[in-house]
Write an enzyme that holds these catalytic residues in place. Sequence first.
Site, mmCIF file in Angstrom:
data_model
loop_
_atom_site.group_PDB
_atom_site.id
_atom_site.type_symbol
_atom_site.label_atom_id
_atom_site.label_comp_id
_atom_site.label_asym_id
_atom_site.label_seq_id
_atom_site.Cartn_x
_atom_site.Cartn_y
_atom_site.Cartn_z
ATOM 1 N N GLU A 1 -54.356 -97.583 13.635
ATOM 2 C CA GLU A 1 -53.763 -96.620 12.701
ATOM 3 C C GLU A 1 -52.514 -97.201 12.039
ATOM 4 O O GLU A 1 -51.418 -96.636 12.090
ATOM 5 C CB GLU A 1 -53.459 -95.293 13.404
ATOM 6 C CG GLU A 1 -54.726 -94.669 13.930
ATOM 7 C CD GLU A 1 -54.580 -93.222 14.405
ATOM 8 O OE1 GLU A 1 -53.452 -92.731 14.522
ATOM 9 O OE2 GLU A 1 -55.614 -92.597 14.667
ATOM 10 N N GLU B 1 -61.930 -94.889 17.779
ATOM 11 C CA GLU B 1 -61.240 -93.843 18.546
ATOM 12 C C GLU B 1 -61.823 -92.499 18.147
ATOM 13 O O GLU B 1 -61.942 -92.214 16.960
ATOM 14 C CB GLU B 1 -59.738 -93.900 18.257
ATOM 15 C CG GLU B 1 -58.921 -93.013 19.164
ATOM 16 C CD GLU B 1 -57.414 -93.217 18.941
ATOM 17 O OE1 GLU B 1 -56.951 -94.378 18.865
ATOM 18 O OE2 GLU B 1 -56.725 -92.197 18.831
HETATM 19 C C1 GAL Z 1 -54.454 -91.266 17.609
HETATM 20 C C2 GAL Z 1 -53.695 -92.509 18.064
HETATM 21 C C3 GAL Z 1 -53.589 -92.557 19.571
HETATM 22 C C4 GAL Z 1 -53.141 -91.230 20.087
HETATM 23 C C5 GAL Z 1 -54.109 -90.167 19.650
HETATM 24 C C6 GAL Z 1 -53.798 -88.787 20.186
HETATM 25 O O1 GAL Z 1 -54.273 -90.989 16.280
HETATM 26 O O2 GAL Z 1 -54.347 -93.664 17.626
HETATM 27 O O3 GAL Z 1 -52.682 -93.548 19.949
HETATM 28 O O4 GAL Z 1 -51.877 -90.972 19.579
HETATM 29 O O5 GAL Z 1 -54.065 -90.105 18.246
HETATM 30 O O6 GAL Z 1 -54.708 -87.854 19.682
#
Ligand code: GAL
Length: 803
Positions: free
Chosen positions: A422, A498
């Site tokens: 991100e 993710e």
């Molecule tokens: C994502 C991020 C992670 C964590 C997650 C929580 O956007 O990449 O590190 O923060 O959100 O939902």
Amino acid sequence: MKYKFFLLCIFLLSATLVSAQSVSGRQVSNFDKSWLFHLGDLAGAQIAGFNDAGWRKLDLPHDWSIEGKFNKDNPAKPEGGALPGGIGWYRKVFTVPAANKSKLTYIEFDGVYQKSDVWVNGHHLGFRPNGYISFRYELTPYLKYGGQNNTIAVKVDNSSQPNSRWYSGSGIYRHVRLVAVNKIAVDQWGTFVTTSNVSQASADISVQTAIRNKGGKKGEYKIVTGLYDMAGKAVGGQVTAKLFVNDTLTTAIQKLTLQRPRLWSADAPALYQVISRVMAGNETVDTYKTTVGIRDFYFDTDKGFILNGEKVKIKGVCLHHDLGCLGAAMNVHALARQLKMLKEMGCNAIRTSHNPPSPELLDLADSMGFIVMDEAFDCWEKAKEKYDYHLFFKQWHKRDLEDQVLRDRNHPSVMIWSIGNEIPEQSDSSGFRIAKDLAGIVHRLDSTRPVTAANNHPDTKNQIIRSGAIDLVGYNYHHTDLVGFHERYPDKKFIGTETTSALETRGVYDMPSDSIRRWSDEDKQPMNADFTVSAYDNASTPWGSTHEETWKIIKKYDFLSGMFIWTGLDYLGEPTPYTWPARSSYFGIIDLAGFPKDVYYMYQSEWTSKPVLHLLPHWNWEPGKTVDVWAYYNNADEVELYLNGKSLGVKKKQGDDLHVMWRVKYAPGTLKAVPRKHGAEVLSAEVKTAGKPALIQLSADKDKLKAGDADLAFITAKVLDKDGNLVPFAKNKIMFRVNGDAFIAGVDNGDPTSHEPFKANYRYAFNGLALAVIQAKQKSGTVVVSAEADGLPAAQLKLSVVK
Ligand code: GAL
């Protein structure tokens, strides 16, 4: 591009696994023991003669933050775990035998968080800001030999905070070792093994070895390289290369062929070892071992991920590096326990979010069978936190990324490199430039694996994707857009870098279970007044989804090669939605103490072929309340539910359902689920209304521990009623005691809001459960762990510690 491989892992001898090893020409010794530690800065502590009397004696790995007190005003803030940071000093006195005078001596650190400075005998060896990278320094010019003392001093500076979006820990939190080699030796991370033409019939193996000459005799040397199974039996022949070793680096490439290789896969992770001997005439001047696995894989635009010719869905989880109540301090047994639970759930992949992992994680992934996405950075030039790595990126990214790839590129488990998570530069032209730079660094050192980036702006304006530098397009979240991936990016390959970010507190159930609470929806804040979140898989972040929502999509389309769920386990920090007193996350499929939440069994029912039946919730409610009863199951056609012997109906999963549900008017008693296949009962599960706490039941994840190996037993304490039912709201204060040569390394209960210390001999049960982690010391014998709570009889459990 087709990624064909085989791999090797440089066998970085884990200090916990091997205390000292001396193979011909090379000595590797554990350097974890007997350090002195001082919390706080001190002028002159790098000087050899500095007075360190009164400093605390400890063994590494060590994390001082986990020993501290939770406070929302700690500079790490609750997002960073609300524990203290600061500056710490470590010192160690050691001697080096006179016989080693002719050798080169190095100190190797697997990771120090963060901004470390290292001195030996007052000489500054270097500064390393990145808290996750492995590095070494040469000690040779400054060492004193024979009986004379040498002093290593390490300053660790984790005072500028916030520098992380999750709990980092502070200190020399990974292993340290001393390595002594001859002046002509295999370089640090000096082998690279690749394979081609991999099939069940044979595999071609190429071994590239870099020899460094630092003051040795130039001339002709031989490298004798052979392939062995893990028991040391020769399997693939031996090849000898002659080479003229100059006074810098000389590289040899040797080829081997293995007939009928056992291929590495997540289900059958077969390993081999390459042993390389550098010889001057008949004398062996160095011996170097590289663990390898032989496999062939590639990503396909339409078919997804193909491993050894078969379609494999990547069923992965993201993991941060903390080990719950042990903090960041590396302990291979604690990590192995986490991975074992994930393996039993059917998980086959891990993303090392968002930083280089410990060497042990990769060793375990190799041997247990996990596909790894090895990630480098959470930020580039633009900050996410005021003091994070963006301050060092320009100066250090090349060195850090190169070192990560060189260290990890032989692990068969590593199949994807991620150059960032991100990254804010996605929406800025610098993203184009930096993505090309980073992907170029990786491709130059390893062209056998795809490079990805975890994008949270997966639109076509994304500069990282537009740069064309990444081989796999990584999506974070956006589960409803996944089906349209091909339209946006015809010809591109996909990975769900993710997903999910669902929220759950173990043992908490908010009804109605089929109404999804997303935190953006004002009427349905997922967080309850007591800072708990429902565990029905009906709460999520606005950018994420429930577990079922995303998995239903990923499982349906082949071109979606797989996903990495945020997260496998709860971790310290990021108590989303950011509500103090919470200080750890709610995202885990497993809680911080290692107790599975219900959704663990949804994945297990989908991802494994073993018979699964899991019934929820508990059965202690207000009489007359309407309660949603769920069952996760597999290998059955239908499930019938009974309350106190009376049928409440038969349910079948319809369409893409992942569970069945009954809406039941609560009456105390016994709830029983019976799944049937072709009319025959296959399993059954019961939940009973529990009475008052009456006893504690102790159970251990293992009953035999190894002496002298920092081995751990994870002891679960359950609060039961007189009939042996778990008391679902029990919060008794449980006192743990240990008799024998062992100690309590940590306690926990999985409650993200608890401010009790992790280093203690007591813990309040949370929804009926508490955990004590028992660490064996040096002696073998029996260890008795006992647990007591007010009014409840003491429970005992025996562990045996063996040499
Ligand atoms: C994502 C991020 C992670 C964590 C997650 C929580 O956007 O990449 O590190 O923060 O959100 O939902």
